[in-house]
Motif scaffolding. Structure first.
Motif, PDB file in Angstrom:
ATOM      1  N   ASP A 318      34.066  31.675  54.056  1.00  0.00           N
ATOM      2  CA  ASP A 318      34.421  31.180  55.383  1.00  0.00           C
ATOM      3  C   ASP A 318      34.814  29.710  55.330  1.00  0.00           C
ATOM      4  O   ASP A 318      35.745  29.272  56.023  1.00  0.00           O
ATOM      5  N   ALA A 319      34.103  28.940  54.516  1.00  0.00           N
ATOM      6  CA  ALA A 319      34.458  27.528  54.363  1.00  0.00           C
ATOM      7  C   ALA A 319      35.855  27.380  53.771  1.00  0.00           C
ATOM      8  O   ALA A 319      36.627  26.492  54.168  1.00  0.00           O
ATOM      9  N   GLU A 320      36.218  28.255  52.834  1.00  0.00           N
ATOM     10  CA  GLU A 320      37.549  28.217  52.251  1.00  0.00           C
ATOM     11  C   GLU A 320      38.612  28.592  53.280  1.00  0.00           C
ATOM     12  O   GLU A 320      39.703  28.005  53.313  1.00  0.00           O
ATOM     13  N   ILE A 321      38.303  29.573  54.132  1.00  0.00           N
ATOM     14  CA  ILE A 321      39.237  29.959  55.193  1.00  0.00           C
ATOM     15  C   ILE A 321      39.476  28.779  56.130  1.00  0.00           C
ATOM     16  O   ILE A 321      40.619  28.469  56.493  1.00  0.00           O
ATOM     17  N   VAL A 322      38.401  28.104  56.532  1.00  0.00           N
ATOM     18  CA  VAL A 322      38.515  26.942  57.422  1.00  0.00           C
ATOM     19  C   VAL A 322      39.394  25.874  56.786  1.00  0.00           C
ATOM     20  O   VAL A 322      40.229  25.250  57.454  1.00  0.00           O
ATOM     21  N   ARG A 323      39.217  25.661  55.501  1.00  0.00           N
ATOM     22  CA  ARG A 323      39.999  24.631  54.798  1.00  0.00           C
ATOM     23  C   ARG A 323      41.495  24.943  54.841  1.00  0.00           C
ATOM     24  O   ARG A 323      42.323  24.038  54.922  1.00  0.00           O
ATOM     25  N   ARG A 324      41.859  26.223  54.818  1.00  0.00           N
ATOM     26  CA  ARG A 324      43.260  26.614  54.758  1.00  0.00           C
ATOM     27  C   ARG A 324      43.921  26.784  56.136  1.00  0.00           C
ATOM     28  O   ARG A 324      45.131  26.962  56.218  1.00  0.00           O
ATOM     29  N   LEU A 325      43.134  26.728  57.202  1.00  0.00           N
ATOM     30  CA  LEU A 325      43.717  26.901  58.535  1.00  0.00           C
ATOM     31  C   LEU A 325      44.660  25.746  58.846  1.00  0.00           C
ATOM     32  O   LEU A 325      44.397  24.600  58.478  1.00  0.00           O
ATOM     33  N   PRO A 326      45.776  26.019  59.529  1.00  0.00           N
ATOM     34  CA  PRO A 326      46.762  24.958  59.802  1.00  0.00           C
ATOM     35  C   PRO A 326      46.195  23.892  60.733  1.00  0.00           C
ATOM     36  O   PRO A 326      45.440  24.183  61.668  1.00  0.00           O
ATOM     37  N   ALA A 327      46.578  22.648  60.467  1.00  0.00           N
ATOM     38  CA  ALA A 327      46.132  21.543  61.311  1.00  0.00           C
ATOM     39  C   ALA A 327      46.891  21.572  62.637  1.00  0.00           C
ATOM     40  O   ALA A 327      48.024  22.028  62.721  1.00  0.00           O
ATOM     41  N   GLY A 328      46.247  21.073  63.678  1.00  0.00           N
ATOM     42  CA  GLY A 328      46.911  20.953  64.969  1.00  0.00           C
ATOM     43  C   GLY A 328      46.863  22.192  65.831  1.00  0.00           C
ATOM     44  O   GLY A 328      47.382  22.190  66.951  1.00  0.00           O
ATOM     45  N   VAL A 329      46.268  23.280  65.335  1.00  0.00           N
ATOM     46  CA  VAL A 329      46.152  24.512  66.111  1.00  0.00           C
ATOM     47  C   VAL A 329      44.695  24.667  66.543  1.00  0.00           C
ATOM     48  O   VAL A 329      43.797  24.586  65.708  1.00  0.00           O
ATOM     49  N   PRO A 330      44.420  24.879  67.840  1.00  0.00           N
ATOM     50  CA  PRO A 330      43.029  25.054  68.278  1.00  0.00           C
ATOM     51  C   PRO A 330      42.362  26.215  67.542  1.00  0.00           C
ATOM     52  O   PRO A 330      42.949  27.297  67.409  1.00  0.00           O
ATOM     53  N   VAL A 331      41.142  25.981  67.057  1.00  0.00           N
ATOM     54  CA  VAL A 331      40.378  27.014  66.360  1.00  0.00           C
ATOM     55  C   VAL A 331      39.094  27.277  67.147  1.00  0.00           C
ATOM     56  O   VAL A 331      38.307  26.359  67.389  1.00  0.00           O
ATOM     57  N   LEU A 332      38.921  28.515  67.546  1.00  0.00           N
ATOM     58  CA  LEU A 332      37.713  28.928  68.260  1.00  0.00           C
ATOM     59  C   LEU A 332      36.825  29.680  67.280  1.00  0.00           C
ATOM     60  O   LEU A 332      37.188  30.755  66.804  1.00  0.00           O
TER      61      LEU A 332
END
Length: 457
Positions: A318-332
């Motif tokens: 999950d930490a790796e997924i968070v690291r790869r999420l695009p910047a600037g997009v709201p994450v819930l």
């Protein structure tokens, strides 16, 4: 298609498929003689005539109602003829082909998408915002959206824009009159309270802009992508939000191999929920392709709902997924499977507007809070209703106008700056607003807008 084409046009105006009624619409200049040719008699304006639809050889193709609307008192502002018969595809095609054949000598041709409404705009029957509302009303996916689209079509949004434009025009008139008398420039801003009037116009524009943003959310909704590891309950959550089994759910990790899209409504707002393949390393070729598509979908998301298993809060994947999420997009961040937690086990979730949510897609616990959080991210205030719909270009034009008004306020704050800069910013703000209703609109933009309409409208 020329913006000023006056060729007579014809199209089937009802949706493809079978139906009780099918409508064929003709528009163009001087169609009275053409109507007489079709039916062998003159049609009384704005009266329904029940009669047979015969082809050029005298064979009856259908029977129904014919209505003739002389311009300019018609939808397009031109003469309009409508044939309302039975809605079978074969019947409609036959009548359409006969209409074209018998109108060849007057240049009758098939209408292009949105051409009837485009003519209504060019002939001043509708302004551009009202013309766009026609398509919005047809495409409305909820009662709230349909009601707001109808308000836009009736001119509510246009009236707001016209009122703002008029206030800017009045200020421009004072400024430009003063420019003719350079010796009065220094006193103008104070004498006519220009700064205060400008602030009032800006405040009014801010109110319209807030409503427009609400209207944009109501029209377009929100693109939400469910992301997370396999078997964390993404498909179960999609089914729970949709209220039906739209995605396959099994205990086997990696069941979802491709995206599943479902539109739901929360408080009248359309949400486009996308379920994706679970994110992990895999040797399975098909699953790997699905994961690549998942990341591509995540890159296009307006909101990313990162779903995690509440029983395993410290999973390094999950930490790796968070690291790869695009910047600037709201994450819930949402922790699922609350129903499987035992005392003292798993994640501890604190309160707060930005805190992760603890839910159970299986029991429905926490889903109301999740819906409320999604609406908040979309910028929607529950219990309110936008009085009209808006499009992205409307919001952009309002923001552009506001920027010019702010620039004008900057010039007003410095008396040593020349007045013509103040006047130019007002002109640009006025031009941006007029672009919404179509007073200053390029043919390229018109082509883009009307090409998205359905044929026959």
């Amino acid at each position: 298609m020329s913006a000023f084409s006056t060729d007579p046009i014809v199209a089937i105006a009802t949706a493809p498929g079978r139906g009780g009624i099918g409508v064929i619409r003709v528009s163009g200049p001087d169609l009275a003689d053409y109507a007489r040719r079709l039916f062998g008699r003159a049609l009384r304006p704005r009266h329904a005539h029940y009669l047979p639809f015969k082809d050029r050889h005298g064979e009856t193709m259908d029977e129904g109602l014919a209505l003739f609307f002389p311009g300019p008192h018609s939808y397009t502002g031109e003469d309009v003829l409508e044939l309302q018969g039975h809605g079978g595809p074969a019947v409609l095609r036959r009548v359409l082909e006969d209409c074209l054949a018998r109108g060849a000598d007057i240049g009758l041709r098939l209408a292009q998408p949105g051409e009837f409404t485009r003519r209504a705009f060019l002939n001043d029957r509708l302004d551009l915002a009202q013309a766009e509302a026609v398509a919005d009303l047809i495409e409305a996916s909820s009662t709230a959206a349909a009601r707001s689209a109808m308000a836009s079509l009736s001119g509510v949004f246009s009236a707001e824009i016209d009122a703002l434009s008029e206030r800017i025009v009045q200020l421009r008139m004072l400024v430009e009159a003063t420019l003719d008398f350079p010796e009065e420039e220094i006193d103008f801003l104070e004498k006519y309270q220009a700064a205060g009037r400008l602030a009032a116009v800006t405040a009014a524009l801010d109110g319209v802009l807030r409503t427009a943003r609400q209207g944009l959310v109501l029209r377009e909704g929100l693109h939400v992508v469910l992301a997370g590891q396999p078997n964390v309950g993404k498909s179960s959550l999609l089914n729970a939000l949709a209220g039906e089994d739209v995605a396959i759910v099994t205990p086997i990790a990696g069941t979802t191999r491709d995206r599943v899209v479902q539109q739901i409504h929360i408080d009248g707002i359309p949400l486009h929920i996308v379920d994706t393949a679970g994110l992990r390393e895999t040797e399975d070729t098909v699953e790997r392709i699905g994961i690549e598509r998942s990341w591509a979908e995540i890159a296009r998301a307006q909101v990313i709902l990162h779903l995690q298993d509440a029983r395993h809060p410290d999973d390094p994947l999950d930490a790796e997924i968070v690291r790869r999420l695009p910047a600037g997009v709201p994450v819930l961040r949402v922790w699922n499977k609350a129903d499987l937690l035992e005392p003292g086990m798993g994640v501890a979730v604190s309160g707060g507007d930005d805190a992760p949510l603890l839910i159970s897609a299986h029991t429905g616990a926490g889903l109301d809070m999740l819906r409320a959080r999604l609406l908040a991210i979309a910028g929607w205030t529950p219990g309110t209703e936008s009085p009209w719909l808006a499009r992205e270009r409307h919001v952009h034009a309002l923001e552009k106008a506001r920027g010019h008004l702010q620039a004008a306020a900057g010039h007003a704050a410095h008396s040593d700056q020349v007045l013509d800069l103040f006047a130019e910013e007002l002109r640009l703000a006025h031009e941006a607003l007029c672009g919404i209703t179509g007073q200053f609109t390029s043919d390229d933009l018109l082509g883009e807008i009307f090409s998205r309409f359905c044929i026959g409208k």
